[in-house]
Each structure stands twice: as C-alpha cells, then as structure tokens.
Design a protein around this motif. Sequence first.
Motif, PDB file in Angstrom:
ATOM      1  N   GLY A  39       0.790  -1.197   0.000  1.00  0.00           N
ATOM      2  CA  GLY A  39       0.000   0.000   0.000  1.00  0.00           C
ATOM      3  C   GLY A  39       0.820   1.242   0.000  1.00  0.00           C
ATOM      4  N   SER A  40       0.213   2.368   0.393  1.00  0.00           N
ATOM      5  CA  SER A  40       0.940   3.622   0.375  1.00  0.00           C
ATOM      6  C   SER A  40       1.979   3.613   1.465  1.00  0.00           C
ATOM      7  CB  SER A  40      -0.034   4.780   0.599  1.00  0.00           C
ATOM      8  OG  SER A  40      -0.667   4.627   1.824  1.00  0.00           O
ATOM      9  N   ALA A  41       3.086   4.244   1.199  1.00  0.00           N
ATOM     10  CA  ALA A  41       4.159   4.254   2.184  1.00  0.00           C
ATOM     11  C   ALA A  41       4.717   5.652   2.286  1.00  0.00           C
ATOM     12  CB  ALA A  41       5.257   3.274   1.762  1.00  0.00           C
ATOM     13  N   SER A  42       5.243   5.965   3.445  1.00  0.00           N
ATOM     14  CA  SER A  42       5.865   7.264   3.631  1.00  0.00           C
ATOM     15  C   SER A  42       7.363   7.085   3.682  1.00  0.00           C
ATOM     16  CB  SER A  42       5.364   7.889   4.936  1.00  0.00           C
ATOM     17  OG  SER A  42       5.698   7.046   6.011  1.00  0.00           O
ATOM     18  N   THR A  80      -7.465 -19.400  -7.122  1.00  0.00           N
ATOM     19  CA  THR A  80      -7.129 -18.388  -6.120  1.00  0.00           C
ATOM     20  C   THR A  80      -5.696 -17.897  -6.299  1.00  0.00           C
ATOM     21  OG1 THR A  80      -6.521 -20.106  -4.520  1.00  0.00           O
ATOM     22  CG2 THR A  80      -8.775 -19.244  -4.429  1.00  0.00           C
ATOM     23  N   GLY A  81      -5.435 -16.685  -5.799  1.00  0.00           N
ATOM     24  CA  GLY A  81      -4.098 -16.115  -5.913  1.00  0.00           C
ATOM     25  C   GLY A  81      -3.902 -14.993  -4.919  1.00  0.00           C
ATOM     26  N   THR A  82      -2.709 -14.437  -4.929  1.00  0.00           N
ATOM     27  CA  THR A  82      -2.337 -13.422  -3.947  1.00  0.00           C
ATOM     28  C   THR A  82      -2.538 -11.999  -4.427  1.00  0.00           C
ATOM     29  OG1 THR A  82      -0.058 -13.356  -4.764  1.00  0.00           O
ATOM     30  CG2 THR A  82      -0.550 -14.934  -3.012  1.00  0.00           C
ATOM     31  N   GLY A  83      -2.502 -11.764  -5.734  1.00  0.00           N
ATOM     32  CA  GLY A  83      -2.348 -10.404  -6.229  1.00  0.00           C
ATOM     33  C   GLY A  83      -0.893  -9.981  -6.099  1.00  0.00           C
ATOM     34  N   TRP A 130       6.703   6.274  -3.431  1.00  0.00           N
ATOM     35  CA  TRP A 130       6.072   6.407  -4.734  1.00  0.00           C
ATOM     36  C   TRP A 130       4.664   5.828  -4.692  1.00  0.00           C
ATOM     37  CZ3 TRP A 130       4.660   1.888  -7.302  1.00  0.00           C
ATOM     38  CH2 TRP A 130       5.256   0.698  -6.830  1.00  0.00           C
ATOM     39  N   LYS A 131       3.857   6.256  -5.660  1.00  0.00           N
ATOM     40  CA  LYS A 131       2.485   5.760  -5.788  1.00  0.00           C
ATOM     41  C   LYS A 131       2.286   4.980  -7.076  1.00  0.00           C
ATOM     42  CE  LYS A 131       0.468   7.785  -2.172  1.00  0.00           C
ATOM     43  NZ  LYS A 131      -0.310   7.066  -1.141  1.00  0.00           N
ATOM     44  N   THR A 132       2.969   5.413  -8.149  1.00  0.00           N
ATOM     45  CA  THR A 132       2.777   4.808  -9.462  1.00  0.00           C
ATOM     46  C   THR A 132       4.113   4.679 -10.163  1.00  0.00           C
ATOM     47  OG1 THR A 132       0.595   5.841  -9.648  1.00  0.00           O
ATOM     48  CG2 THR A 132       1.575   4.990 -11.675  1.00  0.00           C
ATOM     49  N   LEU A 133       4.363   3.514 -10.752  1.00  0.00           N
ATOM     50  CA  LEU A 133       5.549   3.290 -11.558  1.00  0.00           C
ATOM     51  C   LEU A 133       5.144   2.702 -12.901  1.00  0.00           C
ATOM     52  CD1 LEU A 133       8.079   1.658  -9.056  1.00  0.00           C
ATOM     53  CD2 LEU A 133       8.101   4.014  -9.903  1.00  0.00           C
ATOM     54  N   GLU A 134       5.817   3.132 -13.952  1.00  0.00           N
ATOM     55  CA  GLU A 134       5.641   2.520 -15.256  1.00  0.00           C
ATOM     56  C   GLU A 134       6.821   1.578 -15.486  1.00  0.00           C
ATOM     57  OE1 GLU A 134       5.135   5.208 -18.459  1.00  0.00           O
ATOM     58  OE2 GLU A 134       5.078   3.616 -19.994  1.00  0.00           O
ATOM     59  N   LEU A 135       6.508   0.299 -15.645  1.00  0.00           N
ATOM     60  CA  LEU A 135       7.550  -0.711 -15.782  1.00  0.00           C
ATOM     61  C   LEU A 135       8.068  -0.755 -17.212  1.00  0.00           C
ATOM     62  CD1 LEU A 135       5.698  -3.511 -13.797  1.00  0.00           C
ATOM     63  CD2 LEU A 135       7.530  -2.037 -12.941  1.00  0.00           C
ATOM     64  N   ALA A 136       9.364  -0.897 -17.352  1.00  0.00           N
ATOM     65  CA  ALA A 136       9.969  -1.009 -18.677  1.00  0.00           C
ATOM     66  C   ALA A 136       9.708  -2.401 -19.253  1.00  0.00           C
ATOM     67  CB  ALA A 136      11.469  -0.756 -18.582  1.00  0.00           C
ATOM     68  N   GLU A 137       9.871  -2.527 -20.560  1.00  0.00           N
ATOM     69  CA  GLU A 137       9.728  -3.829 -21.197  1.00  0.00           C
ATOM     70  C   GLU A 137      10.825  -4.769 -20.701  1.00  0.00           C
ATOM     71  OE1 GLU A 137       9.668  -3.560 -25.401  1.00  0.00           O
ATOM     72  OE2 GLU A 137       7.932  -2.196 -25.480  1.00  0.00           O
ATOM     73  N   GLY A 138      10.494  -6.023 -20.626  1.00  0.00           N
ATOM     74  CA  GLY A 138      11.492  -7.025 -20.285  1.00  0.00           C
ATOM     75  C   GLY A 138      11.637  -7.342 -18.820  1.00  0.00           C
ATOM     76  N   VAL A 139      10.806  -6.737 -17.960  1.00  0.00           N
ATOM     77  CA  VAL A 139      10.960  -7.006 -16.527  1.00  0.00           C
ATOM     78  C   VAL A 139      10.120  -8.192 -16.052  1.00  0.00           C
ATOM     79  CG1 VAL A 139      11.525  -4.616 -16.008  1.00  0.00           C
ATOM     80  CG2 VAL A 139       9.147  -5.380 -15.812  1.00  0.00           C
ATOM     81  N   TYR A 184      -0.174  -4.187  -4.452  1.00  0.00           N
ATOM     82  CA  TYR A 184      -0.155  -3.396  -5.674  1.00  0.00           C
ATOM     83  C   TYR A 184      -1.309  -3.799  -6.588  1.00  0.00           C
ATOM     84  CZ  TYR A 184       4.729  -2.762  -4.224  1.00  0.00           C
ATOM     85  OH  TYR A 184       5.870  -2.487  -3.510  1.00  0.00           O
ATOM     86  N   SER A 185      -1.722  -2.864  -7.417  1.00  0.00           N
ATOM     87  CA  SER A 185      -2.572  -3.192  -8.556  1.00  0.00           C
ATOM     88  C   SER A 185      -1.752  -2.959  -9.809  1.00  0.00           C
ATOM     89  CB  SER A 185      -3.839  -2.334  -8.576  1.00  0.00           C
ATOM     90  OG  SER A 185      -3.515  -0.959  -8.750  1.00  0.00           O
ATOM     91  N   ARG A 186      -2.110  -3.643 -10.865  1.00  0.00           N
ATOM     92  CA  ARG A 186      -1.353  -3.493 -12.102  1.00  0.00           C
ATOM     93  C   ARG A 186      -2.286  -3.433 -13.298  1.00  0.00           C
ATOM     94  NH1 ARG A 186       3.716  -7.094 -14.499  1.00  0.00           N
ATOM     95  NH2 ARG A 186       3.949  -5.828 -16.390  1.00  0.00           N
ATOM     96  N   THR A 187      -2.057  -2.448 -14.146  1.00  0.00           N
ATOM     97  CA  THR A 187      -2.764  -2.325 -15.417  1.00  0.00           C
ATOM     98  C   THR A 187      -1.716  -2.175 -16.502  1.00  0.00           C
ATOM     99  OG1 THR A 187      -4.593  -1.181 -14.309  1.00  0.00           O
ATOM    100  CG2 THR A 187      -4.495  -1.038 -16.721  1.00  0.00           C
ATOM    101  N   GLY A 188      -1.508  -3.221 -17.282  1.00  0.00           N
ATOM    102  CA  GLY A 188      -0.462  -3.181 -18.293  1.00  0.00           C
ATOM    103  C   GLY A 188       0.890  -2.985 -17.645  1.00  0.00           C
ATOM    104  N   ALA A 189       1.590  -1.939 -18.064  1.00  0.00           N
ATOM    105  CA  ALA A 189       2.924  -1.669 -17.524  1.00  0.00           C
ATOM    106  C   ALA A 189       2.893  -0.804 -16.275  1.00  0.00           C
ATOM    107  CB  ALA A 189       3.780  -0.990 -18.593  1.00  0.00           C
TER     108      ALA A 189
END
Length: 206
Positions: free
Chosen positions: A15-18, A96-99, A131-140, A187-192
């Motif tokens: 979740g959110s972190a300081s 079932t899964g963890t997310g 951080w709140k949002t990261l865009e992941l690079a290709e290949g990770v 975390y939630s993930r949508t695409g990258a």
Amino acid sequence: MSVPVTTSLPAAGAGSASGPVPPAASETVPPAAAASSPPSTDTGPSPAELLGFVRSVASDAELISSLPLDPEGRTWLRLDGPGGSEAWLIGWPPGTGTGWHDHGGSHGAFATASGTLKEDSLAARLPTEGWKTLELAEGVDRERQLAAGEGRAFGRHHVHEVRNDSEDGHAVSVHAYYPPLPLMRRYSRTGAVLRLEQVERPEEWE
C-alpha cells in the motif's frame, strides 16, 4: 471465504508508504533498476537456507495432508521457521491467488507441496518507499510454473504474485520469510503501470 487454521495469513500485499521520495509519480523502471539500500547485517537464515527448509517441509506428506482445504478460500497454518524466521503452510483452491505484493524488505522462499502454482514476478529492484505509481519497462516480467517439489528463493526487493490456475485441483505450498514480515505492500497493475494500493502490517493479520 478464507478459513484460518491458527491465525490469519497476511494478504499478499502492499500500500501507500511514507519516507524518502526516490522516483517521480510516474517513472519507468528498467530491468535491475534499484533504489540503494544499506546491506543487511542480520545473521538470520539466508534465502538458500529458507529454500532448503520449505522444500523439506513440503516433502512431509503427513504435515501437508493435515492442512484442511476449503473449496472457496485459502487455508493456512503458521509454522516455526528456522532461525527466527516466519513460515506458513498454505492451501490454494482452484483459481485463487495473492495479487501483486512485496514482503516489506524481508527475503524468503516458497515451495509447492502438491498441485502446481504459477508465479509472475518482476526482474527489477523497485524503490521500496516514496512512490504511488511506476511505469515498468519492457522485459521485466518473469513467469514460472512450480510443480510439486519445486521451489524458489527470493531477495528483499522481490515483487510477485502467486496463483493456482488449476480449474479443479487444490495446491499446497510452504513459505518462509526472514526477518518475520514487518509489513506487506499490495499493488494493482494495469499493463505496464504498477500502483501502490495498501500497506498491511502484522497487527492487521492477527
């Protein structure tokens, strides 16, 4: 519903972190990108030692068969891990899964005792805070199937999700973490795009 055997399992999570602010609100993280962390001076069990432990427990047929399984939700049993580590025996109904989640800076290992689990993970060391949002690079992205008897160890920056993709069969696995989980980030993930949604702490699991 989830049916705890002894105490509630930490939802895989985050979740959110300081704290310090490494990346901007949206930042591309290439493979192996990392925020530097001070080296651990802890003398607890290493990831390799935890992997040996979870594989050993996963081969204990009597213990594995003692875990009640529920058709609707995961079940779990807390175990005594080596060297002060935290360990869990977990049952996974079909689907079932963890997310996506991390382990709050702890390293660990898990092994499948029965059935097959799928792990999706990131081959990148993400900044742990600020951080709140990261865009992941290709290949990770990495994907692996872990059948009964197979396991994997991971370091302090590991981010993954674990699932039982079977349509009709339970899976059972053994997990261990050191130090015991101080928190988990979900975390939630949508695409990258990976978004930090929640921080869960031990008092919320018990």
